[in-house]
Write an enzyme that holds these catalytic residues in place. Structure first.
Site, PDB file in Angstrom:
ATOM      1  N   HIS A   1      -3.631   7.066  13.980  1.00 28.30           N
ATOM      2  CA  HIS A   1      -3.211   5.760  14.501  1.00 28.30           C
ATOM      3  C   HIS A   1      -1.803   5.417  14.023  1.00 28.30           C
ATOM      4  O   HIS A   1      -0.957   4.985  14.788  1.00 28.30           O
ATOM      5  CB  HIS A   1      -4.230   4.714  14.043  1.00 28.30           C
ATOM      6  CG  HIS A   1      -4.509   4.724  12.562  1.00 28.30           C
ATOM      7  ND1 HIS A   1      -4.737   5.887  11.844  1.00 28.30           N
ATOM      8  CD2 HIS A   1      -4.558   3.715  11.640  1.00 28.30           C
ATOM      9  CE1 HIS A   1      -4.928   5.582  10.572  1.00 28.30           C
ATOM     10  NE2 HIS A   1      -4.825   4.275  10.424  1.00 28.30           N
TER      11      HIS A   1
ATOM     12  N   LYS B   1       0.401   4.031   2.641  1.00 26.68           N
ATOM     13  CA  LYS B   1       1.018   3.809   3.954  1.00 26.68           C
ATOM     14  C   LYS B   1       2.496   4.204   3.893  1.00 26.68           C
ATOM     15  O   LYS B   1       3.001   4.889   4.776  1.00 26.68           O
ATOM     16  CB  LYS B   1       0.949   2.326   4.342  1.00 26.68           C
ATOM     17  CG  LYS B   1      -0.393   1.811   4.771  1.00 26.68           C
ATOM     18  CD  LYS B   1      -0.213   0.346   5.218  1.00 26.68           C
ATOM     19  CE  LYS B   1      -1.498  -0.300   5.630  1.00 26.68           C
ATOM     20  NZ  LYS B   1      -1.300  -1.721   6.013  1.00 26.68           N
TER      21      LYS B   1
ATOM     22  N   ASP C   1      -0.216  -3.132  10.180  1.00 25.34           N
ATOM     23  CA  ASP C   1      -1.543  -3.689   9.938  1.00 25.34           C
ATOM     24  C   ASP C   1      -2.530  -2.773  10.640  1.00 25.34           C
ATOM     25  O   ASP C   1      -2.359  -2.436  11.816  1.00 25.34           O
ATOM     26  CB  ASP C   1      -1.672  -5.125  10.453  1.00 25.34           C
ATOM     27  CG  ASP C   1      -2.811  -5.830   9.719  1.00 25.34           C
ATOM     28  OD1 ASP C   1      -2.674  -6.072   8.505  1.00 25.34           O
ATOM     29  OD2 ASP C   1      -3.864  -6.084  10.339  1.00 25.34           O
ATOM     30  N   SER C   2      -3.533  -2.350   9.906  1.00 23.01           N
ATOM     31  CA  SER C   2      -4.389  -1.290  10.436  1.00 23.01           C
ATOM     32  C   SER C   2      -5.813  -1.488   9.955  1.00 23.01           C
ATOM     33  O   SER C   2      -6.088  -2.298   9.062  1.00 23.01           O
ATOM     34  CB  SER C   2      -3.845   0.080  10.003  1.00 23.01           C
ATOM     35  OG  SER C   2      -3.449   0.069   8.650  1.00 23.01           O
TER      36      SER C   2
ATOM     37  N   ASN D   1       0.849  -1.190   0.000  1.00 18.24           N
ATOM     38  CA  ASN D   1       0.000   0.000   0.000  1.00 18.24           C
ATOM     39  C   ASN D   1       0.893   1.251   0.000  1.00 18.24           C
ATOM     40  O   ASN D   1       1.440   1.653   1.032  1.00 18.24           O
ATOM     41  CB  ASN D   1      -0.904  -0.035   1.237  1.00 18.24           C
ATOM     42  CG  ASN D   1      -1.858   1.136   1.296  1.00 18.24           C
ATOM     43  OD1 ASN D   1      -1.583   2.202   0.771  1.00 18.24           O
ATOM     44  ND2 ASN D   1      -2.981   0.932   1.961  1.00 18.24           N
TER      45      ASN D   1
ATOM     46  N   GLY E   1      -8.242   5.334   1.499  1.00 20.29           N
ATOM     47  CA  GLY E   1      -9.142   4.443   2.227  1.00 20.29           C
ATOM     48  C   GLY E   1     -10.360   5.165   2.785  1.00 20.29           C
ATOM     49  O   GLY E   1     -11.060   5.891   2.069  1.00 20.29           O
ATOM     50  N   TYR E   2     -10.611   4.947   4.068  1.00 18.03           N
ATOM     51  CA  TYR E   2     -11.803   5.505   4.710  1.00 18.03           C
ATOM     52  C   TYR E   2     -11.634   6.970   5.129  1.00 18.03           C
ATOM     53  O   TYR E   2     -12.524   7.520   5.782  1.00 18.03           O
ATOM     54  CB  TYR E   2     -12.152   4.670   5.955  1.00 18.03           C
ATOM     55  CG  TYR E   2     -12.467   3.219   5.657  1.00 18.03           C
ATOM     56  CD1 TYR E   2     -13.727   2.836   5.201  1.00 18.03           C
ATOM     57  CD2 TYR E   2     -11.503   2.223   5.810  1.00 18.03           C
ATOM     58  CE1 TYR E   2     -14.028   1.511   4.926  1.00 18.03           C
ATOM     59  CE2 TYR E   2     -11.789   0.886   5.541  1.00 18.03           C
ATOM     60  CZ  TYR E   2     -13.044   0.544   5.098  1.00 18.03           C
ATOM     61  OH  TYR E   2     -13.332  -0.771   4.817  1.00 18.03           O
ATOM     62  N   ASP E   3     -10.514   7.600   4.780  1.00 12.14           N
ATOM     63  CA  ASP E   3     -10.247   8.979   5.247  1.00 12.14           C
ATOM     64  C   ASP E   3     -11.374   9.971   4.958  1.00 12.14           C
ATOM     65  O   ASP E   3     -11.645  10.831   5.803  1.00 12.14           O
ATOM     66  CB  ASP E   3      -8.932   9.506   4.655  1.00 12.14           C
ATOM     67  CG  ASP E   3      -7.710   8.964   5.387  1.00 12.14           C
ATOM     68  OD1 ASP E   3      -7.865   8.407   6.485  1.00 12.14           O
ATOM     69  OD2 ASP E   3      -6.596   9.106   4.845  1.00 12.14           O
TER      70      ASP E   3
END
Ligand code: ITT
Length: 198
Positions: free
Chosen positions: A182, A17, A73-74, A14, A155-157
Protein backbone atom coordinates in the site's frame (compact mmCIF):
# COMPACT_ATOMS: atom_id res chain seq x y z
CA UNK A 1 31.12 17.88 -4.14
CA UNK A 2 27.87 16.22 -5.31
CA UNK A 3 24.88 18.63 -5.38
CA UNK A 4 22.75 18.71 -2.19
CA UNK A 5 19.58 16.64 -2.43
CA UNK A 6 16.26 18.41 -1.85
CA UNK A 7 14.73 17.56 1.54
CA UNK A 8 11.43 15.72 2.09
CA UNK A 9 10.10 15.68 5.67
CA UNK A 10 7.78 12.80 6.52
CA UNK A 11 5.14 13.84 9.07
CA UNK A 12 5.47 10.65 11.10
CA UNK A 13 6.96 9.48 14.38
CA UNK A 14 6.95 5.90 13.07
CA UNK A 15 10.58 5.27 12.07
CA UNK A 16 9.56 2.11 10.14
CA UNK A 17 7.42 4.16 7.78
CA UNK A 18 10.26 6.63 7.28
CA UNK A 19 12.73 3.85 6.57
CA UNK A 20 10.49 2.26 3.93
CA UNK A 21 9.86 5.65 2.28
CA UNK A 22 13.60 6.43 2.37
CA UNK A 23 14.44 3.11 0.66
CA UNK A 24 11.87 3.72 -2.06
CA UNK A 25 12.73 7.42 -2.66
CA UNK A 26 16.38 6.45 -3.23
CA UNK A 27 18.59 9.38 -4.16
CA UNK A 28 15.76 11.69 -5.25
CA UNK A 29 15.36 13.34 -1.80
CA UNK A 30 17.04 13.42 1.57
CA UNK A 31 14.27 11.96 3.76
CA UNK A 32 13.82 13.26 7.33
CA UNK A 33 10.90 12.84 9.71
CA UNK A 34 9.47 14.65 12.73
CA UNK A 35 11.86 12.76 15.03
CA UNK A 36 14.54 15.05 13.50
CA UNK A 37 12.59 18.06 14.88
CA UNK A 38 12.05 17.22 18.57
CA UNK A 39 10.40 20.56 19.42
CA UNK A 40 7.44 19.94 17.09
CA UNK A 41 4.03 19.51 18.76
CA UNK A 42 2.22 16.17 18.41
CA UNK A 43 -0.63 16.27 15.89
CA UNK A 44 -3.95 14.90 17.20
CA UNK A 45 -5.34 12.37 14.75
CA UNK A 46 -9.00 13.25 15.28
CA UNK A 47 -10.19 12.24 11.80
CA UNK A 48 -12.32 9.22 11.00
CA UNK A 49 -10.76 8.50 7.60
CA UNK A 50 -7.18 7.94 6.39
CA UNK A 51 -7.47 11.08 4.24
CA UNK A 52 -8.62 13.26 7.15
CA UNK A 53 -5.77 12.09 9.37
CA UNK A 54 -3.16 12.29 6.61
CA UNK A 55 -4.33 15.86 5.90
CA UNK A 56 -4.18 16.82 9.60
CA UNK A 57 -0.60 15.50 9.86
CA UNK A 58 0.74 17.02 6.61
CA UNK A 59 -0.96 20.40 6.94
CA UNK A 60 -0.19 20.63 10.69
CA UNK A 61 3.52 19.91 10.33
CA UNK A 62 3.82 22.14 7.26
CA UNK A 63 2.63 25.10 9.37
CA UNK A 64 5.55 24.51 11.74
CA UNK A 65 8.41 23.52 9.40
CA UNK A 66 9.56 25.10 6.14
CA UNK A 67 9.83 22.71 3.22
CA UNK A 68 8.05 19.86 1.50
CA UNK A 69 6.04 17.66 3.91
CA UNK A 70 4.67 14.16 3.20
CA UNK A 71 2.28 12.37 5.56
CA UNK A 72 1.26 8.70 5.59
CA UNK A 73 -1.91 7.51 7.26
CA UNK A 74 -2.39 3.81 6.88
CA UNK A 75 -4.02 0.75 8.36
CA UNK A 76 -5.37 -2.74 7.95
CA UNK A 77 -8.99 -3.52 6.99
CA UNK A 78 -10.25 -7.04 7.70
CA UNK A 79 -13.50 -8.12 5.99
CA UNK A 80 -14.57 -10.60 8.71
CA UNK A 81 -14.20 -7.78 11.28
CA UNK A 82 -16.34 -5.31 9.33
CA UNK A 83 -13.27 -3.35 8.19
CA UNK A 84 -11.61 -3.12 11.65
CA UNK A 85 -9.05 -2.12 12.79
CA UNK A 86 -8.98 0.38 9.88
CA UNK A 87 -8.20 3.97 10.87
CA UNK A 88 -7.63 2.76 14.45
CA UNK A 89 -4.98 0.14 13.49
CA UNK A 90 -2.26 1.76 15.57
CA UNK A 91 -4.15 1.40 18.90
CA UNK A 92 -6.23 -1.75 18.24
CA UNK A 93 -4.67 -3.62 21.18
CA UNK A 94 -5.49 -0.77 23.58
CA UNK A 95 -2.18 1.08 23.55
CA UNK A 96 -1.02 3.46 20.79
CA UNK A 97 1.79 1.95 18.70
CA UNK A 98 2.00 -1.31 20.69
CA UNK A 99 2.39 -3.77 17.80
CA UNK A 100 2.55 -7.01 19.87
CA UNK A 101 -0.73 -6.09 21.60
CA UNK A 102 -2.33 -5.12 18.26
CA UNK A 103 -1.31 -8.46 16.74
CA UNK A 104 -2.52 -10.41 19.78
CA UNK A 105 -5.96 -8.78 19.53
CA UNK A 106 -6.13 -9.42 15.78
CA UNK A 107 -5.30 -13.11 16.33
CA UNK A 108 -7.95 -13.38 19.04
CA UNK A 109 -10.65 -11.67 16.93
CA UNK A 110 -9.83 -13.88 13.92
CA UNK A 111 -9.87 -17.18 15.82
CA UNK A 112 -12.14 -19.62 13.96
CA UNK A 113 -12.92 -17.18 11.12
CA UNK A 114 -12.77 -18.76 7.65
CA UNK A 115 -13.01 -15.47 5.70
CA UNK A 116 -9.42 -14.21 6.03
CA UNK A 117 -9.60 -11.47 3.34
CA UNK A 118 -7.93 -8.19 4.29
CA UNK A 119 -6.14 -5.22 2.81
CA UNK A 120 -3.68 -2.55 3.84
CA UNK A 121 -4.54 0.99 2.80
CA UNK A 122 -2.29 4.02 2.75
CA UNK A 123 -3.17 7.64 2.07
CA UNK A 124 -0.38 10.15 1.57
CA UNK A 125 -0.69 13.94 1.56
CA UNK A 126 1.90 16.41 0.29
CA UNK A 127 1.82 19.86 1.88
CA UNK A 128 3.89 23.00 2.08
CA UNK A 129 3.37 26.22 4.05
CA UNK A 130 0.07 25.02 5.52
CA UNK A 131 -1.38 24.24 2.07
CA UNK A 132 -2.22 20.76 0.80
CA UNK A 133 -0.61 20.22 -2.62
CA UNK A 134 -2.04 16.79 -3.50
CA UNK A 135 -3.12 13.45 -2.08
CA UNK A 136 -2.52 9.86 -3.16
CA UNK A 137 -3.55 6.40 -2.07
CA UNK A 138 -2.43 2.80 -2.41
CA UNK A 139 -3.94 -0.56 -1.45
CA UNK A 140 -2.67 -4.12 -1.25
CA UNK A 141 -5.11 -7.03 -1.00
CA UNK A 142 -4.21 -10.14 0.95
CA UNK A 143 -5.19 -12.45 3.79
CA UNK A 144 -4.70 -12.78 7.54
CA UNK A 145 -2.56 -15.79 8.45
CA UNK A 146 -3.41 -18.23 11.25
CA UNK A 147 -0.25 -17.30 13.20
CA UNK A 148 2.58 -14.74 12.97
CA UNK A 149 5.47 -15.56 10.60
CA UNK A 150 8.77 -13.76 10.03
CA UNK A 151 10.77 -11.04 11.74
CA UNK A 152 10.94 -8.28 9.10
CA UNK A 153 8.80 -5.21 8.61
CA UNK A 154 6.64 -3.84 11.43
CA UNK A 155 3.12 -3.78 12.79
CA UNK A 156 0.79 -6.39 11.33
CA UNK A 157 3.38 -7.59 8.75
CA UNK A 158 3.89 -11.05 10.36
CA UNK A 159 0.14 -11.71 10.06
CA UNK A 160 -0.49 -10.46 6.51
CA UNK A 161 0.22 -12.38 3.28
CA UNK A 162 -0.21 -10.25 0.15
CA UNK A 163 -2.23 -11.62 -2.78
CA UNK A 164 -0.14 -14.06 -4.85
CA UNK A 165 2.07 -15.07 -1.89
CA UNK A 166 1.75 -17.60 0.93
CA UNK A 167 4.45 -15.91 3.03
CA UNK A 168 3.85 -12.87 5.25
CA UNK A 169 5.22 -9.39 4.52
CA UNK A 170 7.57 -9.98 7.46
CA UNK A 171 8.97 -13.09 5.72
CA UNK A 172 9.07 -11.65 2.20
CA UNK A 173 11.50 -8.87 3.13
CA UNK A 174 11.70 -5.17 2.26
CA UNK A 175 12.25 -5.43 -1.50
CA UNK A 176 9.16 -7.55 -2.11
CA UNK A 177 7.11 -5.61 0.45
CA UNK A 178 8.01 -2.23 -1.04
CA UNK A 179 7.19 -3.43 -4.56
CA UNK A 180 3.70 -4.61 -3.57
CA UNK A 181 2.68 -2.65 -0.52
CA UNK A 182 0.00 0.00 0.00
CA UNK A 183 2.81 2.41 0.94
CA UNK A 184 4.89 1.52 -2.14
CA UNK A 185 1.88 2.02 -4.41
CA UNK A 186 0.94 5.38 -2.88
CA UNK A 187 4.56 6.54 -2.94
CA UNK A 188 4.99 5.63 -6.64
CA UNK A 189 2.17 8.11 -7.35
CA UNK A 190 3.83 10.75 -5.13
CA UNK A 191 7.13 10.31 -6.99
CA UNK A 192 5.43 10.57 -10.41
CA UNK A 193 3.62 13.75 -9.25
CA UNK A 194 6.83 15.35 -7.97
CA UNK A 195 8.73 14.41 -11.15
CA UNK A 196 5.98 15.96 -13.31
CA UNK A 197 6.03 19.13 -11.17
CA UNK A 198 9.81 19.66 -10.98
P1 ITT B 1 2.28 8.29 12.57
O1 ITT B 1 0.82 8.63 12.82
O2 ITT B 1 3.22 9.06 13.44
O3 ITT B 1 2.61 8.36 11.10
P2 ITT B 1 1.45 5.57 13.24
O4 ITT B 1 2.19 4.27 13.24
O5 ITT B 1 0.60 5.89 14.46
O6 ITT B 1 2.53 6.74 12.98
P3 ITT B 1 -0.97 5.53 11.65
O7 ITT B 1 -1.78 6.35 12.56
O8 ITT B 1 -1.08 5.76 10.16
O9 ITT B 1 0.58 5.65 11.94
O10 ITT B 1 -1.28 3.99 11.96
C1 ITT B 1 -0.76 3.03 11.12
C2 ITT B 1 -0.86 1.67 11.77
O11 ITT B 1 -1.33 0.73 10.78
C3 ITT B 1 0.53 1.18 12.18
O12 ITT B 1 0.84 1.56 13.50
C4 ITT B 1 0.38 -0.32 12.00
O13 ITT B 1 -0.30 -0.85 13.11
C5 ITT B 1 -0.53 -0.42 10.78
N1 ITT B 1 0.27 -0.42 9.53
C6 ITT B 1 0.33 0.58 8.59
N2 ITT B 1 1.18 0.24 7.61
C7 ITT B 1 1.66 -0.97 7.92
C8 ITT B 1 2.59 -1.83 7.32
O14 ITT B 1 3.21 -1.49 6.20
N3 ITT B 1 2.85 -3.00 7.89
C9 ITT B 1 2.24 -3.36 9.04
N4 ITT B 1 1.38 -2.60 9.71
C10 ITT B 1 1.08 -1.40 9.16
Amino acid sequence: MPPELPVLIVATRNAHKTQEIREMIGDRYKVLDVNDFPALPAIDETGTTFLENATLKAAGISREVTGLILSDDSGLEVDALGGAPGVWSSSYGGEEGNHPKNNARLMAEMAGKTDRAARFRCTMVLAQGGQVLAYFSGTVEGRILEAPYGAGGFGYDPLFAPEGHTQSFAELGPEVKNALSHRGRALAKVIAWLEARD
